[in-house]
Design a protein around this motif. Sequence first.
Motif, PDB file in Angstrom:
ATOM      1  N   ILE A   4      59.780  45.601-130.815  1.00 54.89           N
ATOM      2  CA  ILE A   4      60.183  46.725-131.652  1.00 54.89           C
ATOM      3  C   ILE A   4      59.706  46.445-133.074  1.00 54.89           C
ATOM      4  O   ILE A   4      59.946  45.362-133.610  1.00 54.89           O
ATOM      5  N   GLY A   5      59.060  47.411-133.697  1.00 50.53           N
ATOM      6  CA  GLY A   5      58.511  47.211-135.028  1.00 50.53           C
ATOM      7  C   GLY A   5      59.320  47.898-136.109  1.00 50.53           C
ATOM      8  O   GLY A   5      60.028  48.877-135.858  1.00 50.53           O
ATOM      9  N   TYR A   6      59.192  47.361-137.328  1.00 46.58           N
ATOM     10  CA  TYR A   6      59.818  47.979-138.493  1.00 46.58           C
ATOM     11  C   TYR A   6      58.843  47.890-139.663  1.00 46.58           C
ATOM     12  O   TYR A   6      58.303  46.820-139.974  1.00 46.58           O
ATOM     13  N   ALA A   7      58.622  49.030-140.327  1.00 41.07           N
ATOM     14  CA  ALA A   7      57.742  49.109-141.488  1.00 41.07           C
ATOM     15  C   ALA A   7      58.477  49.813-142.620  1.00 41.07           C
ATOM     16  O   ALA A   7      59.262  50.731-142.377  1.00 41.07           O
ATOM     17  N   ARG A   8      58.214  49.361-143.859  1.00 34.01           N
ATOM     18  CA  ARG A   8      58.867  49.973-145.013  1.00 34.01           C
ATOM     19  C   ARG A   8      57.946  49.914-146.216  1.00 34.01           C
ATOM     20  O   ARG A   8      57.257  48.931-146.436  1.00 34.01           O
ATOM     21  N   VAL A   9      57.940  51.008-146.972  1.00 32.70           N
ATOM     22  CA  VAL A   9      57.322  51.037-148.289  1.00 32.70           C
ATOM     23  C   VAL A   9      58.399  51.500-149.271  1.00 32.70           C
ATOM     24  O   VAL A   9      59.378  52.125-148.872  1.00 32.70           O
ATOM     25  N   SER A  10      58.190  51.194-150.532  1.00 31.17           N
ATOM     26  CA  SER A  10      59.218  51.496-151.535  1.00 31.17           C
ATOM     27  C   SER A  10      59.175  52.929-152.045  1.00 31.17           C
ATOM     28  O   SER A  10      60.205  53.486-152.391  1.00 31.17           O
ATOM     29  N   THR A  11      57.972  53.520-152.118  1.00 30.91           N
ATOM     30  CA  THR A  11      57.845  54.861-152.699  1.00 30.91           C
ATOM     31  C   THR A  11      56.960  55.755-151.853  1.00 30.91           C
ATOM     32  O   THR A  11      56.164  55.279-151.038  1.00 30.91           O
ATOM     33  N   GLU A  12      57.059  57.059-152.081  1.00 29.95           N
ATOM     34  CA  GLU A  12      56.230  58.053-151.392  1.00 29.95           C
ATOM     35  C   GLU A  12      54.747  57.855-151.713  1.00 29.95           C
ATOM     36  O   GLU A  12      53.882  58.241-150.931  1.00 29.95           O
ATOM     37  N   ALA A  13      54.452  57.255-152.874  1.00 31.66           N
ATOM     38  CA  ALA A  13      53.065  57.050-153.275  1.00 31.66           C
ATOM     39  C   ALA A  13      52.388  55.975-152.422  1.00 31.66           C
ATOM     40  O   ALA A  13      51.163  55.875-152.404  1.00 31.66           O
ATOM     41  N   ASP A  25      49.182  47.310-133.017  1.00 31.75           N
ATOM     42  CA  ASP A  25      48.244  46.307-132.513  1.00 31.75           C
ATOM     43  C   ASP A  25      48.990  45.079-131.973  1.00 31.75           C
ATOM     44  O   ASP A  25      48.485  44.398-131.081  1.00 31.75           O
ATOM     45  N   ALA A  26      50.180  44.799-132.513  1.00 30.00           N
ATOM     46  CA  ALA A  26      50.982  43.661-132.055  1.00 30.00           C
ATOM     47  C   ALA A  26      51.744  43.983-130.769  1.00 30.00           C
ATOM     48  O   ALA A  26      52.439  43.133-130.224  1.00 30.00           O
ATOM     49  N   GLY A  27      51.621  45.224-130.296  1.00 30.26           N
ATOM     50  CA  GLY A  27      52.229  45.604-129.026  1.00 30.26           C
ATOM     51  C   GLY A  27      53.613  46.214-129.123  1.00 30.26           C
ATOM     52  O   GLY A  27      54.336  46.261-128.119  1.00 30.26           O
ATOM     53  N   CYS A  28      53.996  46.703-130.292  1.00 31.72           N
ATOM     54  CA  CYS A  28      55.318  47.311-130.445  1.00 31.72           C
ATOM     55  C   CYS A  28      55.394  48.621-129.661  1.00 31.72           C
ATOM     56  O   CYS A  28      54.536  49.493-129.802  1.00 31.72           O
ATOM     57  N   SER A  29      56.435  48.743-128.854  1.00 27.57           N
ATOM     58  CA  SER A  29      56.621  49.951-128.053  1.00 27.57           C
ATOM     59  C   SER A  29      57.319  51.053-128.849  1.00 27.57           C
ATOM     60  O   SER A  29      57.195  52.228-128.529  1.00 27.57           O
ATOM     61  N   LYS A  30      58.032  50.661-129.879  1.00 25.21           N
ATOM     62  CA  LYS A  30      58.733  51.621-130.745  1.00 25.21           C
ATOM     63  C   LYS A  30      58.687  51.057-132.156  1.00 25.21           C
ATOM     64  O   LYS A  30      58.849  49.857-132.356  1.00 25.21           O
ATOM     65  N   ILE A  31      58.494  51.948-133.132  1.00 25.59           N
ATOM     66  CA  ILE A  31      58.402  51.519-134.531  1.00 25.59           C
ATOM     67  C   ILE A  31      59.311  52.394-135.381  1.00 25.59           C
ATOM     68  O   ILE A  31      59.257  53.621-135.316  1.00 25.59           O
ATOM     69  N   ASP A  51      70.639  49.784-134.620  1.00 27.68           N
ATOM     70  CA  ASP A  51      71.393  50.401-133.532  1.00 27.68           C
ATOM     71  C   ASP A  51      70.606  50.359-132.217  1.00 27.68           C
ATOM     72  O   ASP A  51      71.183  50.267-131.140  1.00 27.68           O
ATOM     73  N   TYR A  52      69.291  50.413-132.327  1.00 34.84           N
ATOM     74  CA  TYR A  52      68.411  50.481-131.157  1.00 34.84           C
ATOM     75  C   TYR A  52      68.182  49.117-130.493  1.00 34.84           C
ATOM     76  O   TYR A  52      68.059  49.031-129.273  1.00 34.84           O
ATOM     77  N   LEU A  53      68.109  48.048-131.290  1.00 30.98           N
ATOM     78  CA  LEU A  53      67.774  46.724-130.764  1.00 30.98           C
ATOM     79  C   LEU A  53      68.776  46.248-129.717  1.00 30.98           C
ATOM     80  O   LEU A  53      69.976  46.454-129.864  1.00 30.98           O
ATOM     81  N   ARG A  54      68.237  45.600-128.684  1.00 32.73           N
ATOM     82  CA  ARG A  54      69.058  45.064-127.590  1.00 32.73           C
ATOM     83  C   ARG A  54      68.720  43.596-127.364  1.00 32.73           C
ATOM     84  O   ARG A  54      67.645  43.129-127.730  1.00 32.73           O
ATOM     85  N   THR A  80      72.724  38.040-137.514  1.00 31.72           N
ATOM     86  CA  THR A  80      73.066  39.178-136.651  1.00 31.72           C
ATOM     87  C   THR A  80      72.118  39.255-135.462  1.00 31.72           C
ATOM     88  O   THR A  80      72.549  39.449-134.321  1.00 31.72           O
ATOM     89  N   LEU A  81      70.827  39.098-135.736  1.00 31.94           N
ATOM     90  CA  LEU A  81      69.841  39.149-134.657  1.00 31.94           C
ATOM     91  C   LEU A  81      70.073  38.018-133.654  1.00 31.94           C
ATOM     92  O   LEU A  81      70.072  38.242-132.446  1.00 31.94           O
ATOM     93  N   ARG A  82      70.289  36.808-134.169  1.00 35.09           N
ATOM     94  CA  ARG A  82      70.502  35.663-133.285  1.00 35.09           C
ATOM     95  C   ARG A  82      71.745  35.863-132.423  1.00 35.09           C
ATOM     96  O   ARG A  82      71.725  35.587-131.219  1.00 35.09           O
ATOM     97  N   GLU A  83      72.832  36.341-133.029  1.00 38.59           N
ATOM     98  CA  GLU A  83      74.072  36.573-132.280  1.00 38.59           C
ATOM     99  C   GLU A  83      73.870  37.591-131.158  1.00 38.59           C
ATOM    100  O   GLU A  83      74.585  37.571-130.161  1.00 38.59           O
ATOM    101  N   ASN A  84      72.908  38.488-131.334  1.00 41.92           N
ATOM    102  CA  ASN A  84      72.645  39.529-130.346  1.00 41.92           C
ATOM    103  C   ASN A  84      71.451  39.211-129.439  1.00 41.92           C
ATOM    104  O   ASN A  84      70.984  40.076-128.700  1.00 41.92           O
TER     105      ASN A  84
END
Length: 186
Positions: A4-13, A25-31, A51-54, A80-84
């Motif tokens: 599962i992938g996560y991407a973030r930018v700070s501004t609309e620009a 390219d890394a094989g993420c099925s959902k981003i 909420d989505y991660l399992r 949190t990730l390790r506990e789950n």
Amino acid sequence: MSKIGYARVSTEAQSLEVQVEKLRDAGCSKIFTDVASGSNTKRKGYLALMDYLRSGDKLIITRIDRIARSVLDLQNLVLTLRENGIQLSAIEQPISTDSASGKAFLDMLAVFAEFELNIRKERQLEGITAAKAAGKYKGRKPLSDDIKEKVSSLYNNHNSVTFIASKLNISRNSVYKILKTHNNIN
């Protein structure tokens, strides 16, 4: 195991495209994506991601500063990730929470990401101080008395702060400040 992938930018620009492409390219099925400050942990995409991660999933990011901006936030996330039963991995940095060396490197990078953020804030404040001293920075233009009266009137007619802000094209924070000044709320 799902990637599962996560991407973030700070501004609309800024563009999410490069990060999203690397995650695909890394094989993420959902981003999941966000356009928001990294210090804001109430980002919609981030909350949906969490909420989505399992158990058994692998969360993939391009760099750690895309998901957390402080050491504490990153450590809480990793815990949190390790506990789950979820692993964290970064494409552009040799980190993964499935090894001791990966975790150590992750912690070091978090320290530097937070340091960079703090340095940027210091420089910004120095620039503002210099601009104020030169008379070039006067801050935001104050809201008119007409707007302030409309805020009070709408609030007294039982409209929500969100509705008032949207209707008058001002921020919710401005609405709260006006209401507090006019003793409509505490």
